[in-house]
Design a protein around this motif. Structure first.
Motif, short mmCIF file in Angstrom:
data_model
loop_
_atom_site.label_atom_id
_atom_site.label_comp_id
_atom_site.label_asym_id
_atom_site.label_seq_id
_atom_site.Cartn_x
_atom_site.Cartn_y
_atom_site.Cartn_z
N UNK A 168 0.84 -1.19 0.00
CA UNK A 168 0.00 0.00 0.00
C UNK A 168 0.88 1.25 0.00
N UNK A 169 0.32 2.32 -0.52
CA UNK A 169 1.09 3.56 -0.69
C UNK A 169 1.07 4.40 0.59
N UNK A 170 1.89 5.45 0.56
CA UNK A 170 2.02 6.36 1.68
C UNK A 170 0.69 7.04 2.00
N UNK A 171 0.49 7.36 3.28
CA UNK A 171 -0.67 8.14 3.66
C UNK A 171 -0.63 9.55 3.06
N UNK A 172 0.55 9.97 2.62
CA UNK A 172 0.67 11.27 1.95
C UNK A 172 -0.10 11.27 0.64
N UNK A 173 -0.31 10.10 0.06
CA UNK A 173 -1.08 9.99 -1.17
C UNK A 173 -2.57 9.81 -0.91
N UNK A 174 -2.92 9.46 0.31
CA UNK A 174 -4.34 9.37 0.67
C UNK A 174 -4.86 10.72 1.12
N UNK A 175 -4.12 11.37 2.02
CA UNK A 175 -4.48 12.69 2.51
C UNK A 175 -3.78 13.74 1.65
N UNK A 176 -4.52 14.32 0.71
CA UNK A 176 -3.97 15.37 -0.14
C UNK A 176 -4.67 16.68 0.19
N UNK A 177 -3.90 17.75 0.23
CA UNK A 177 -4.46 19.08 0.47
C UNK A 177 -4.59 19.78 -0.88
N UNK A 178 -5.79 20.23 -1.19
CA UNK A 178 -6.01 20.90 -2.48
C UNK A 178 -7.38 21.54 -2.53
N UNK A 200 -1.10 -5.98 2.45
CA UNK A 200 -2.06 -5.66 1.40
C UNK A 200 -3.51 -5.57 1.89
N UNK A 201 -3.80 -6.09 3.07
CA UNK A 201 -5.16 -6.05 3.59
C UNK A 201 -5.11 -5.99 5.11
N UNK A 236 -2.25 -6.70 8.16
CA UNK A 236 -1.86 -5.63 9.09
C UNK A 236 -2.06 -6.08 10.54
N UNK A 237 -3.21 -6.70 10.82
CA UNK A 237 -3.51 -7.17 12.17
C UNK A 237 -2.48 -8.20 12.63
N UNK A 238 -2.11 -9.13 11.75
CA UNK A 238 -1.11 -10.14 12.10
C UNK A 238 0.23 -9.49 12.41
N UNK A 239 0.60 -8.48 11.62
CA UNK A 239 1.89 -7.80 11.80
C UNK A 239 1.94 -7.08 13.14
N UNK A 240 0.89 -6.32 13.46
CA UNK A 240 0.94 -5.53 14.69
C UNK A 240 0.82 -6.42 15.93
N UNK A 243 -6.58 0.64 3.05
CA UNK A 243 -7.01 -0.74 2.80
C UNK A 243 -8.11 -0.77 1.74
N UNK A 244 -9.07 0.14 1.85
CA UNK A 244 -10.15 0.18 0.87
C UNK A 244 -9.62 0.61 -0.49
N UNK A 245 -8.76 1.62 -0.49
CA UNK A 245 -8.18 2.11 -1.74
C UNK A 245 -7.39 1.01 -2.44
#
Length: 298
Positions: free
Chosen positions: A1-11, A125-126, A130-134, A268-270
């Motif tokens: 998955x990509x950076x949160x900087x690509x999810x939260x964009x200011x514009x 990827x889902x 993520x849950x298993x990793x944390x 995750x949804x994206x």
């Protein structure tokens, strides 16, 4: 998955797919092909609602006032509902340079290749992964985000400042929103409409609704907003977090943690479905925003 900087964009609103995405496409064209005479052919949703969303305006602002904009509403065999072709024009000749897709949340693809600012950052990827990793690493979700993006707090602070400013601007304004529907702003009226015997639950709902309307109305008025996950749903996450900070005294550190958690859900949804309203309807935007806000609150 990509950076949160690509999810939260200011514009600028009113649409991450129709304004922020095309702006990024135009900026890419300038970086690669330089300043020249361009023709942009809009298809699908970009063609049908582009004028109302200001797609033509933002393209001309970036590419030049002489840019030709063609609204092709006839072509239906599209790779995505938000598609455009960029051409270089030289006299009578026009050379197609690329096909671009604005796939939601300000993310774009150029000839099938994502135009990325940060690449793949999160190997999971889902949410099961993520849950298993944390759990294996005894982390919280905010820890997880900072593990892969140790510098993310600076971006989250800028995101929160933009969200907060958006709500506060919207609460101070009145009048009619731009567009042909002649809709009046309602956030300021709702915010001040306090009855003497208002129950606590009604008070809370009215405040949160006023904050959400304030941000949404700023988006409709071409104001600066944050994609969370899109411009179209940009009022929901800020409303919940603004209420928690201003009305409940939640600290900025907790707000940043909440934005990190909300970002994981949006990512995750994206990654696995879509946040594009043109592709999957309002639930792709508002439904995901509600999920993000619920996760942030939790």
């Amino acid at each position: 998955m990509k950076s949160l900087k690509e999810l939260y964009r200011i514009g600028r609103g009113p649409s991450s797919s129709h304004t922020i995405g095309p702006q990024r496409i135009a900026e890419y064209a300038l970086a690669v092909y330089g300043r020249r005479h361009y023709r942009v052919v809009l298809f699908g949703s970009l063609a049908m609602t582009g004028r109302g969303h200001g797609t033509d305006r933002v393209l001309r602002e970036v590419l030049g006032a002489d840019t030709e904009i063609v609204f092709n509403t006839e072509k239906t065999d599209l790779a995505h509902p938000n598609q455009l072709d960029l051409c270089a024009v030289d006299g009578e000749n026009a050379e197609k340079l690329f096909t671009a897709l604005s796939v939601g949340g300000g993310s774009v693809m150029i000839d099938g290749v994502p135009l990325s600012e940060g690449g793949e950052v999160y190997p999971e990827r889902n949410f099961d992964e993520i849950k298993a990793f944390i759990e294996t690493n005894h982390m919280t979700l905010p820890d997880y985000v900072r593990h892969y993006e140790p510098d993310i707090d600076d971006h989250l602070r800028a995101v929160w400042a933009a969200m907060r400013d958006c709500v506060e601007r919207g609460l101070t304004k009145s009048g009619v929103l731009p567009g042909g529907l002649a809709l009046s702003r309602k956030a300021q009226t709702l915010y001040h409409e306090n009855t003497k015997f208002e129950p606590a639950l009604m008070h809370e709902n009215r405040r949160v609704s006023a904050y959400a309307l304030a941000a949404a109305e700023e988006n409709a008025a071409n104001g600066v907003v944050v994609t969370a996950p899109t411009c179209g749903a940009s009022g929901i996450v800020p409303a919940v977090l603004y209420y928690m900070q201003t009305d409940c005294g939640v600290s900025e550190r907790e707000i940043l943690d909440a934005l990190a958690v909300a970002g994981v859900i949006g990512n995750v949804v994206k990654q696995n479905a879509s946040i594009s309203g043109a592709e999957c309807g309002c639930q792709a935007e508002v439904g995901v925003a509600c999920s993000m806000a619920a996760a942030a609150l939790a």
